[in-house]
Design a protein around this motif. Structure first.
Motif, PDB file in Angstrom:
ATOM      1  N   ARG A   1      16.433  23.672  24.988  1.00 57.25           N
ATOM      2  CA  ARG A   1      16.359  24.773  24.025  1.00 57.25           C
ATOM      3  C   ARG A   1      16.318  24.235  22.595  1.00 57.25           C
ATOM      4  NH1 ARG A   1      19.545  28.428  21.074  1.00 57.25           N
ATOM      5  NH2 ARG A   1      18.985  30.643  21.373  1.00 57.25           N
ATOM      6  N   GLU A   2      17.194  23.296  22.310  1.00 53.49           N
ATOM      7  CA  GLU A   2      17.294  22.761  20.952  1.00 53.49           C
ATOM      8  C   GLU A   2      16.002  22.060  20.533  1.00 53.49           C
ATOM      9  OE1 GLU A   2      20.130  19.655  18.390  1.00 53.49           O
ATOM     10  OE2 GLU A   2      20.355  19.823  20.567  1.00 53.49           O
ATOM     11  N   LYS A   3      15.432  21.256  21.426  1.00 55.27           N
ATOM     12  CA  LYS A   3      14.255  20.472  21.048  1.00 55.27           C
ATOM     13  C   LYS A   3      13.002  21.342  20.943  1.00 55.27           C
ATOM     14  CE  LYS A   3      16.052  16.108  22.750  1.00 55.27           C
ATOM     15  NZ  LYS A   3      15.984  15.085  23.816  1.00 55.27           N
TER      16      LYS A   3
ATOM     17  N   ASP B   1      21.975  15.743  26.272  1.00 59.12           N
ATOM     18  CA  ASP B   1      21.480  17.108  26.401  1.00 59.12           C
ATOM     19  C   ASP B   1      22.451  17.958  27.219  1.00 59.12           C
ATOM     20  OD1 ASP B   1      19.171  16.598  24.974  1.00 59.12           O
ATOM     21  OD2 ASP B   1      18.091  15.903  26.750  1.00 59.12           O
TER      22      ASP B   1
END
Length: 263
Positions: free
Chosen positions: A82-84, A24
């Motif tokens: 943010r991505e998850k 991450d």
């Protein structure tokens, strides 16, 4: 066959090295802010040696405290990058509130639209009543899988039950002074500055003014006896605030945070 084994022996170290590149990003991929941090902290901190009986005696009904080392929310934090969050909840609607004391106006937008278009640093000239903020109005059915991974602070106030409020807000944003029942607030990503006054000491502020504007206009002129209790929370730190204590918040970075209200 021997050539294939030699090729495999060369590729295996590369395979083990790959996961590090997929780690991450720092800060969960959320934008770091440029709001300066005040290193002074006037809120007492307590570590995991604090017992429940001592918490009730010293803090529960009388003053705030910052708890450290009581819970481990690293698994929850890993889900809040943010991505998850975009992958899991991007298409779902979220309800935004205005970032003023009363937060009357509500707007529903897809979570992805909020993150990609509205989640920006606070405009210093913009009123809190014109600033949209994601906090509190969560759909517990749709977001339930995330909240199930959160480990709340261990101490409860007798006669209350917990309710979660999850939020994400841009650098320089925050909610001006207000009060309600007791609760906790934990920072998951970013840094969050808190200002607190006891119930009998009403702060001077305008309900539609942002915390950032208050910090620039009102705070510097306060004499030492009228300064609030204050501190900046970092990931993993949990602030407890007692019933009816005035408090205002200021996100120094794009911040991800969760509160446990005791109602």
């Amino acid at each position: 066959m021997a050539a294939a084994r030699r090729l495999l022996s060369l590729l295996l170290p590369l395979a083990w090295a790959r996961p590090a590149a997929c780690a991450d990003p720092p800060g969960g991929g959320w934008l770091a802010g440029s709001v300066p941090e005040e290193e002074r902290c006037t809120v007492e901190r307590a570590d995991a040696s604090l017992t429940y009986s001592l918490f009730l005696q010293r803090f529960a009904f009388s003053r705030p405290v910052i708890l450290r080392g009581f819970t481990d929310n690293s698994a929850f934090r890993a889900l809040c990058t943010r991505e998850k969050l975009l992958a899991a909840f991007g298409a779902l609607p979220v309800r935004l509130s205005t970032a003023n004391t009363y937060s009357y106006r509500k707007v529903d937008v897809p979570f992805q639209e909020y993150v990609e278009q509205l989640l920006k640093p606070q405009d210093p000239a913009r009123l809190g009543s014109d600033t949209l903020y994601f906090f509190g109005d969560n759909n517990f059915t749709e977001w339930g899988s995330l909240f199930q991974q959160y480990v709340p602070p261990p101490f409860r106030i007798p006669g209350t039950s917990p309710a979660y409020s999850f939020g994400i807000a841009g650098s320089g944003s925050g909610v001006p002074f207000h009060w309600h029942g007791p609760g906790y607030s934990e920072v998951i990503f970013g840094r969050k500055r808190w200002f607190l006054y006891p119930p009998d000491k009403t702060p001077h502020f305008h309900p539609n003014e942002t915390t950032l504007a208050w910090l620039h206009r009102t705070y510097p002129a306060l004499p030492p006896t009228q300064r609030p209790l204050e501190c900046t929370l970092r990931p993993g730190e949990v602030l407890y605030f007692p019933d009816r204590w005035w408090h205002a918040t200021l996100n120094l970075d794009t911040s991800v945070f969760i509160s446990t209200f005791l109602g």
